[in-house]
Write an enzyme that holds these catalytic residues in place. Structure first.
Site, PDB file in Angstrom:
ATOM      1  N   LYS A  51      38.842  30.445  32.305  1.00 32.57           N
ATOM      2  CA  LYS A  51      39.295  30.614  33.685  1.00 32.57           C
ATOM      3  C   LYS A  51      38.341  31.481  34.491  1.00 32.57           C
ATOM      4  O   LYS A  51      38.359  31.448  35.701  1.00 32.57           O
ATOM      5  CB  LYS A  51      40.736  31.131  33.748  1.00 32.57           C
ATOM      6  CG  LYS A  51      40.977  32.478  33.169  1.00 32.57           C
ATOM      7  CD  LYS A  51      42.458  32.820  33.357  1.00 32.57           C
ATOM      8  CE  LYS A  51      42.815  34.028  32.505  1.00 32.57           C
ATOM      9  NZ  LYS A  51      44.218  34.207  32.335  1.00 32.57           N
ATOM     10  N   ARG A  52      37.511  32.260  33.804  1.00 34.39           N
ATOM     11  CA  ARG A  52      36.562  33.082  34.556  1.00 34.39           C
ATOM     12  C   ARG A  52      35.350  32.267  35.018  1.00 34.39           C
ATOM     13  O   ARG A  52      34.770  32.529  36.037  1.00 34.39           O
ATOM     14  CB  ARG A  52      36.100  34.269  33.712  1.00 34.39           C
ATOM     15  CG  ARG A  52      36.898  35.526  34.007  1.00 34.39           C
ATOM     16  CD  ARG A  52      36.560  36.648  33.055  1.00 34.39           C
ATOM     17  NE  ARG A  52      37.001  36.340  31.696  1.00 34.39           N
ATOM     18  CZ  ARG A  52      38.251  36.429  31.280  1.00 34.39           C
ATOM     19  NH1 ARG A  52      39.187  36.831  32.119  1.00 34.39           N
ATOM     20  NH2 ARG A  52      38.603  36.134  30.046  1.00 34.39           N
TER      21      ARG A  52
END
Ligand code: GLU
Length: 469
Positions: free
Chosen positions: A235-236
């Protein structure tokens, strides 16, 4: 025996596309088996949970066709803390678990930094429960644990290589491994279909099933989802939130079809098939265990195909959130009262064949609803070269004289204006397009001018001409 599967997300962030894939696989499997799909929200990490993430999961599932009310749950793991503790206690009382007061430093001092895992120091110390003492599962010294996995065959783990793992922390709270097993057990789960990331947990969990005296479920560890560099989607780094795709204008049907292609394909070399075919043909034992590439470019192309396949009324309806804005979609650049549904309906079929995601509708039609077009300066510089002023002058005169303001006449007129200057139609169009729409690319020009109307077209051409002085 009724098949019961569960999808057990943790509400600690946006809903991940890999999670959506697992949810769909569970959903289809349950349907094929005449079974039950259970939704369990694993909300025991109080520091990272937020109620809005739970709501996000429910609405994202709803969006891809797993509708609220059509499954069992949602259950919340935090409501079963008593059962988790009771199971830990049973394991302790039955001699299957023991208390341990070692710190990580203690263990490392004994084993050296290289060795991973616990060395069993407290196994036979007979420590009583107490503040700060963790409860560890006593793994068998011998034998092996065979995991029956529909995707991976029978991964086999030697028990002596499995450390005595913690099942309850020093404050008494049970850890994920145990809570997850206890809930699966009490919810009668027969098949655990989840991401490959959990495979290393599985032998430990299966030992817990055995120790608690219940037959373990059948497992299916579906492949990890990776980006173009073969890195696990994170998700980063990557766009992973299902909501982000939804808000960009991916259609739910395209999205869920694409998600099902991660590691699997329907028969006959086809990729785009009706959902009913996927529901019928999907088989867990056909899922490829290797990492599955989430190819956003392919998804975009896929989505474009789905958009083009919509009846035009459905396309118009599907565009609405981007034409008005919603809680999560930014409003368009025009004011609500500037929007003209008839003008939109007139150009919608032209836009439908050109956009790959619905949010692209806005830059394609904004020229129709804004008082002045949004001029892209780079486009302006490109189109308004030498000869542009002269061409615009001639186009203004010729358009003013047009009797019928329709695409065909507009085209013939500009073609003639261009020809007099030795310009092909494409070259002659460029300054007109930028003057009227602000961009170099967009919907077919003459249809656009027809819908925009004589007055507004001429006003814009004149304004551009003034700017060129
Ligand atoms: N809550 C776990 C997760 O989100 C699910 C574990 C499982 O499916 O067993 O990764």
């Amino acid at each position: 025996m009724t098949v019961r599967v569960r999808f057990a997300p943790s509400p600690t962030g946006m809903f991940h596309v890999g999670g959506a894939r697992s949810a769909l696989q569970n959903w289809i499997f349950a349907k094929q088996q005449g079974g039950v799909f259970v939704l369990r929200i694993e909300d025991t990490d109080a520091a990272r949970n937020r109620p809005e993430w739970t709501e996000g999961i429910l609405s994202a599932l709803d969006w891809i066709g797993i509708a609220r009310g059509s499954y069992e749950g949602p259950y919340f793991q935090s409501s079963y803390a008593g059962e988790h503790r009771a199971a830990a206690q049973r394991l302790y009382e039955g001699g299957r678990a023991y208390y341990c007061d070692c710190t990580r430093e203690d263990v490392q001092a004994r084993t050296g930094p290289q060795q991973r895992g616990y060395d069993g120091f407290c196994r036979d110390r007979g420590l009583e429960p107490g503040e700060g003492r963790a409860l560890r599962f006593r793994t068998p010294d011998e034998g092996e644990t065979v995991v029956v996995d529909l995707v991976r065959g029978e991964p086999t783990f030697e028990n002596k290589l499995i450390e005595d793992f913690v099942i309850a922390r020093g404050d008494g709270s049970p850890v994920f491994l145990l809570a997850n097993v206890v809930d699966d057990m009490s919810m009668g789960i027969t098949h655990v279909i989840r991401a490959e990331e959990h495979l290393p947990n599985t032998p430990k969990q299966q030992l817990l099933w055995d120790a608690l005296g219940v037959k373990p479920p059948v497992w299916a560890h579906v492949p990890v989802v990776v980006n173009e560099k073969r890195q696990k989607l994170s998700k980063r780094r990557d766009k992973v939130a299902l909501e982000a795709y939804r808000d960009e204008g991916y259609l739910a049907d395209a999205m869920r079809n694409y998600l099902m292609l991660l590691g699997w394909a329907p028969s006959g070399d086809r990729e785009i098939v009706p959902w009913s075919v996927i529901e019928e043909e999907f088989r867990l034992d056909e899922v490829n265990p290797s990492p599955a590439f989430f190819d956003e470019k392919k998804l975009r192309a896929f989505n474009g195909d789905y958009i083009r396949a919509l009846p035009v009324e459905d396309f118009v309806e599907a565009c609405r959130p981007w034409l008005t804005g919603t809680e999560t979609i930014a409003p368009p650049p025009w004011q609500p009262d500037e929007f003209d549904p008839a003008a939109f309906a007139a150009v919608a079929p032209l836009a439908q064949t050109r956009i790959a995601v619905l949010s692209e509708i806005v830059p394609n039609v904004d020229f129709l609803f804004l008082a002045d077009p949004l001029i892209d300066e780079a486009a302006w510089a490109k189109a308004m070269k030498e000869g542009a002023a002269d061409l615009l002058d001639a186009a203004i005169v010729a358009f003013e004289a047009l009797e019928s303001w329709d695409a065909e006449s507009l085209k013939a007129t500009l073609e003639a204006v261009g020809a007099e200057r030795g310009l092909k139609l494409g070259k002659a169009q460029a300054p007109v397009r930028v003057a009227v729409t602000g961009r170099t690319v967009g919907l077919p020009l003459f249809e656009s001018l027809e819908v925009l109307g004589r007055d507004r077209t001429l006003t814009r051409l004149r304004a551009a001409r003034v700017r060129l002085v």
